[in-house]
Write an enzyme that holds these catalytic residues in place. Structure first.
Site, PDB file in Angstrom:
ATOM      1  N   SER A   9       0.805  -1.237   0.000  1.00  0.00           N
ATOM      2  CA  SER A   9       0.000   0.000   0.000  1.00  0.00           C
ATOM      3  C   SER A   9       0.829   1.274   0.000  1.00  0.00           C
ATOM      4  CB  SER A   9      -0.942   0.005   1.207  1.00  0.00           C
ATOM      5  OG  SER A   9      -0.207  -0.025   2.411  1.00  0.00           O
ATOM      6  N   GLY A  11       5.268   3.015   0.288  1.00  0.00           N
ATOM      7  CA  GLY A  11       6.704   2.804   0.448  1.00  0.00           C
ATOM      8  C   GLY A  11       7.316   1.864  -0.590  1.00  0.00           C
ATOM      9  N   ASP A  56      -3.801  -9.064   7.304  1.00  0.00           N
ATOM     10  CA  ASP A  56      -2.817  -8.793   8.350  1.00  0.00           C
ATOM     11  C   ASP A  56      -1.903 -10.014   8.389  1.00  0.00           C
ATOM     12  OD1 ASP A  56      -1.338  -8.541  10.660  1.00  0.00           O
ATOM     13  OD2 ASP A  56      -2.979  -7.725  11.838  1.00  0.00           O
ATOM     14  N   SER A 133      15.047  -7.214   4.819  1.00  0.00           N
ATOM     15  CA  SER A 133      15.819  -7.163   6.046  1.00  0.00           C
ATOM     16  C   SER A 133      16.197  -5.706   6.310  1.00  0.00           C
ATOM     17  CB  SER A 133      17.047  -8.066   5.878  1.00  0.00           C
ATOM     18  OG  SER A 133      17.837  -8.049   7.022  1.00  0.00           O
ATOM     19  N   TYR A 147      12.610  -4.350  16.478  1.00  0.00           N
ATOM     20  CA  TYR A 147      12.808  -4.263  15.020  1.00  0.00           C
ATOM     21  C   TYR A 147      14.152  -4.891  14.646  1.00  0.00           C
ATOM     22  CZ  TYR A 147      13.308  -2.258  10.324  1.00  0.00           C
ATOM     23  OH  TYR A 147      13.489  -2.098   8.971  1.00  0.00           O
ATOM     24  N   SER A 150      14.061  -8.569  15.118  1.00  0.00           N
ATOM     25  CA  SER A 150      13.259  -9.234  14.074  1.00  0.00           C
ATOM     26  C   SER A 150      14.056  -9.343  12.779  1.00  0.00           C
ATOM     27  CB  SER A 150      11.942  -8.484  13.838  1.00  0.00           C
ATOM     28  OG  SER A 150      12.139  -7.272  13.118  1.00  0.00           O
ATOM     29  N   LYS A 151      14.845  -8.330  12.466  1.00  0.00           N
ATOM     30  CA  LYS A 151      15.593  -8.370  11.198  1.00  0.00           C
ATOM     31  C   LYS A 151      16.797  -9.322  11.292  1.00  0.00           C
ATOM     32  CE  LYS A 151      12.835  -5.623   8.908  1.00  0.00           C
ATOM     33  NZ  LYS A 151      11.939  -6.123   7.862  1.00  0.00           N
ATOM     34  N   THR A 182      10.624   6.712   2.894  1.00  0.00           N
ATOM     35  CA  THR A 182       9.298   6.117   3.136  1.00  0.00           C
ATOM     36  C   THR A 182       8.777   6.611   4.484  1.00  0.00           C
ATOM     37  OG1 THR A 182      10.115   4.221   4.366  1.00  0.00           O
ATOM     38  CG2 THR A 182       9.997   3.967   1.963  1.00  0.00           C
TER      39      THR A 182
HETATM   40  N1  LIG Z   1      12.629   2.598   4.404  1.00  0.00           N
HETATM   41  C1  LIG Z   1      13.841   2.236   4.785  1.00  0.00           C
HETATM   42  O1  LIG Z   1      14.763   3.060   4.876  1.00  0.00           O
HETATM   43  C2  LIG Z   1      14.123   0.784   5.103  1.00  0.00           C
HETATM   44  C3  LIG Z   1      15.434   0.445   5.488  1.00  0.00           C
HETATM   45  C4  LIG Z   1      15.715  -0.893   5.789  1.00  0.00           C
HETATM   46  C5  LIG Z   1      14.721  -1.859   5.681  1.00  0.00           C
HETATM   47  N2  LIG Z   1      13.445  -1.501   5.307  1.00  0.00           N
HETATM   48  C6  LIG Z   1      12.436  -2.574   5.195  1.00  0.00           C
HETATM   49  O2  LIG Z   1      11.761  -2.446   3.953  1.00  0.00           O
HETATM   50  C7  LIG Z   1      10.407  -2.907   4.073  1.00  0.00           C
HETATM   51  C8  LIG Z   1       9.450  -1.832   3.589  1.00  0.00           C
HETATM   52  O3  LIG Z   1       9.622  -0.689   4.411  1.00  0.00           O
HETATM   53  P1  LIG Z   1       8.981   0.734   4.079  1.00  0.00           P
HETATM   54  O4  LIG Z   1       9.960   1.732   4.531  1.00  0.00           O
HETATM   55  O5  LIG Z   1       8.439   0.765   2.709  1.00  0.00           O
HETATM   56  O6  LIG Z   1       7.769   0.726   5.176  1.00  0.00           O
HETATM   57  P2  LIG Z   1       6.361   1.470   5.194  1.00  0.00           P
HETATM   58  O7  LIG Z   1       6.383   2.679   4.348  1.00  0.00           O
HETATM   59  O8  LIG Z   1       5.995   1.614   6.631  1.00  0.00           O
HETATM   60  O9  LIG Z   1       5.386   0.377   4.500  1.00  0.00           O
HETATM   61  C9  LIG Z   1       5.133  -0.836   5.155  1.00  0.00           C
HETATM   62  C10 LIG Z   1       4.062  -1.602   4.408  1.00  0.00           C
HETATM   63  O10 LIG Z   1       3.776  -2.799   5.142  1.00  0.00           O
HETATM   64  C11 LIG Z   1       2.368  -2.880   5.404  1.00  0.00           C
HETATM   65  N3  LIG Z   1       2.134  -3.601   6.656  1.00  0.00           N
HETATM   66  C12 LIG Z   1       2.574  -3.295   7.895  1.00  0.00           C
HETATM   67  N4  LIG Z   1       2.136  -4.186   8.782  1.00  0.00           N
HETATM   68  C13 LIG Z   1       1.394  -5.094   8.094  1.00  0.00           C
HETATM   69  C14 LIG Z   1       0.672  -6.254   8.460  1.00  0.00           C
HETATM   70  N5  LIG Z   1       0.592  -6.670   9.739  1.00  0.00           N
HETATM   71  N6  LIG Z   1       0.043  -6.962   7.491  1.00  0.00           N
HETATM   72  C15 LIG Z   1       0.089  -6.560   6.202  1.00  0.00           C
HETATM   73  N7  LIG Z   1       0.752  -5.457   5.794  1.00  0.00           N
HETATM   74  C16 LIG Z   1       1.396  -4.734   6.737  1.00  0.00           C
HETATM   75  C17 LIG Z   1       1.911  -1.421   5.436  1.00  0.00           C
HETATM   76  O11 LIG Z   1       0.517  -1.275   5.172  1.00  0.00           O
HETATM   77  P3  LIG Z   1      -0.598  -1.184   6.349  1.00  0.00           P
HETATM   78  O12 LIG Z   1      -0.041  -0.319   7.427  1.00  0.00           O
HETATM   79  O13 LIG Z   1      -1.793  -0.623   5.661  1.00  0.00           O
HETATM   80  O14 LIG Z   1      -0.847  -2.588   6.781  1.00  0.00           O
HETATM   81  C18 LIG Z   1       2.740  -0.847   4.288  1.00  0.00           C
HETATM   82  O15 LIG Z   1       2.127  -1.140   3.059  1.00  0.00           O
HETATM   83  C19 LIG Z   1      10.227  -3.271   5.550  1.00  0.00           C
HETATM   84  O16 LIG Z   1      10.404  -4.654   5.722  1.00  0.00           O
HETATM   85  C20 LIG Z   1      11.343  -2.503   6.249  1.00  0.00           C
HETATM   86  O17 LIG Z   1      11.717  -3.099   7.464  1.00  0.00           O
HETATM   87  C21 LIG Z   1      13.130  -0.203   5.020  1.00  0.00           C
END
Ligand SMILES: NC(=O)c1ccc[n+]([C@@H]2O[C@H](COP(=O)([O-])OP(=O)(O)OC[C@H]3O[C@@H](n4cnc5c(N)ncnc54)[C@H](OP(=O)(O)O)[C@@H]3O)[C@@H](O)[C@H]2O)c1
Length: 223
Positions: A9, A11, A56, A133, A147, A150-151, A182
């Site tokens: 949805s 990011g 979820d 991760s 967090y 978990s990673k 994001t």
């Molecule tokens: N952004 C960074 O800099 C970064 C760096 C390292 C790793 N990551 C990893 O990259 C991945 C994406 O991160 P992002 O930054 O894009 O995060 P984000 O913007 O918070 O997006 C997270 C997505 O996961 C969904 N989500 C959360 N809990 C959920 C659940 N229980 N069931 C189903 N969907 C769920 C959210 O939608 P809803 O809330 O509507 O459910 C949203 O679509 C994550 O695994 C994060 O740990 C990100």
């Protein structure tokens, strides 16, 4: 290809859904917020190759129903991307609230386990599983609490799964996207100027390359 992506949805998940859709692949995605998924579908001009469902991932039944829904509409999967995740709090272990800890582990660990377990029977031989991760899952990240733990778990999960699925030629990756613009990153670093960060579209480009190149290592970083 038939591609399943959790957390589509916003990011990185959303950018990756869009990238695969635009390349003509079939994509099935979920998040807890159904409205945001409908908005994405409409934003893309209601494409026939995008399937959306509220789910979820931390709820067993919900995860099972989502995987079944994807299989019914697309058939067997070439790619599974476990992207959905929550940040929790930046707090010391001593002061970390138990309910937040449990929620983060439920989503980031149990959710990846459920989706993967239910998806394995529907994975094509020669397919790919990518688990998102983080740098916080590779080296000590004080105050990143559940967090980070978990990673670290995702890194271990990916290593063992890669071994278990070798005989089916299914590649498994623990993929660290690096700092990306994001909502999650903004929550983690409220003082940061988001314009200094790479957009999620760059991560989506890299993920497409990863799927095509299939390198022989499990833990991958993108900076
Ligand atoms: N952004 C960074 O800099 C970064 C760096 C390292 C790793 N990551 C990893 O990259 C991945 C994406 O991160 P992002 O930054 O894009 O995060 P984000 O913007 O918070 O997006 C997270 C997505 O996961 C969904 N989500 C959360 N809990 C959920 C659940 N229980 N069931 C189903 N969907 C769920 C959210 O939608 P809803 O809330 O509507 O459910 C949203 O679509 C994550 O695994 C994060 O740990 C990100």
């Amino acid at each position: 290809m038939n591609v399943v992506i959790t957390g589509g949805s916003r990011g990185i998940g959303k950018a990756t859904v869009i990238r695969f859709i635009k390349e003509g692949h079939q994509v099935c995605t979920c998040s807890r917020n159904e409205e945001a998924l409908k908005f994405l579908w409409e934003e893309l001009g209601k494409p026939e190759n995008l399937f959306i469902k509220a789910c979820d991932v931390s709820e067993r039944q919900s995860a099972k129903e989502f995987v079944k829904f994807c299989a019914k509409l697309m058939g067997k999967f070439d790619v599974l991307i476990n992207n959905a995740s929550v940040l929790g709090l930046r707090e010391s272990i001593e002061h970390y609230p138990e309910d937040v800890w449990e929620e983060v582990i439920r989503v980031n660990i149990n959710g990846v386990f459920y989706i993967t377990k239910y998806a394995i029977p529907f994975m094509k031989d020669g397919g790919i599983i990518i688990n998102l991760s983080s740098g916080a899952g590779k080296r000590p990240a004080p105050y990143w609490g559940a967090y980070a733990v978990s990673k670290f778990g995702i890194e271990g999960f990916s290593l063992l799964l890669a071994e278990e699925l070798k005989s089916r030629n299914i590649k498994v990756y623990a993929f660290n996207p690096g700092a990306t613009r994001t909502q999650m990153r903004a929550l983690a670093y409220p003082q940061e100027d988001p314009s200094t960060l790479k957009p999620p579209e760059k991560v989506a480009d890299f993920l497409i390359k990863l799927v095509n190149l299939r390198p022989n290592l499990v833990s991958i970083d993108f900076y």
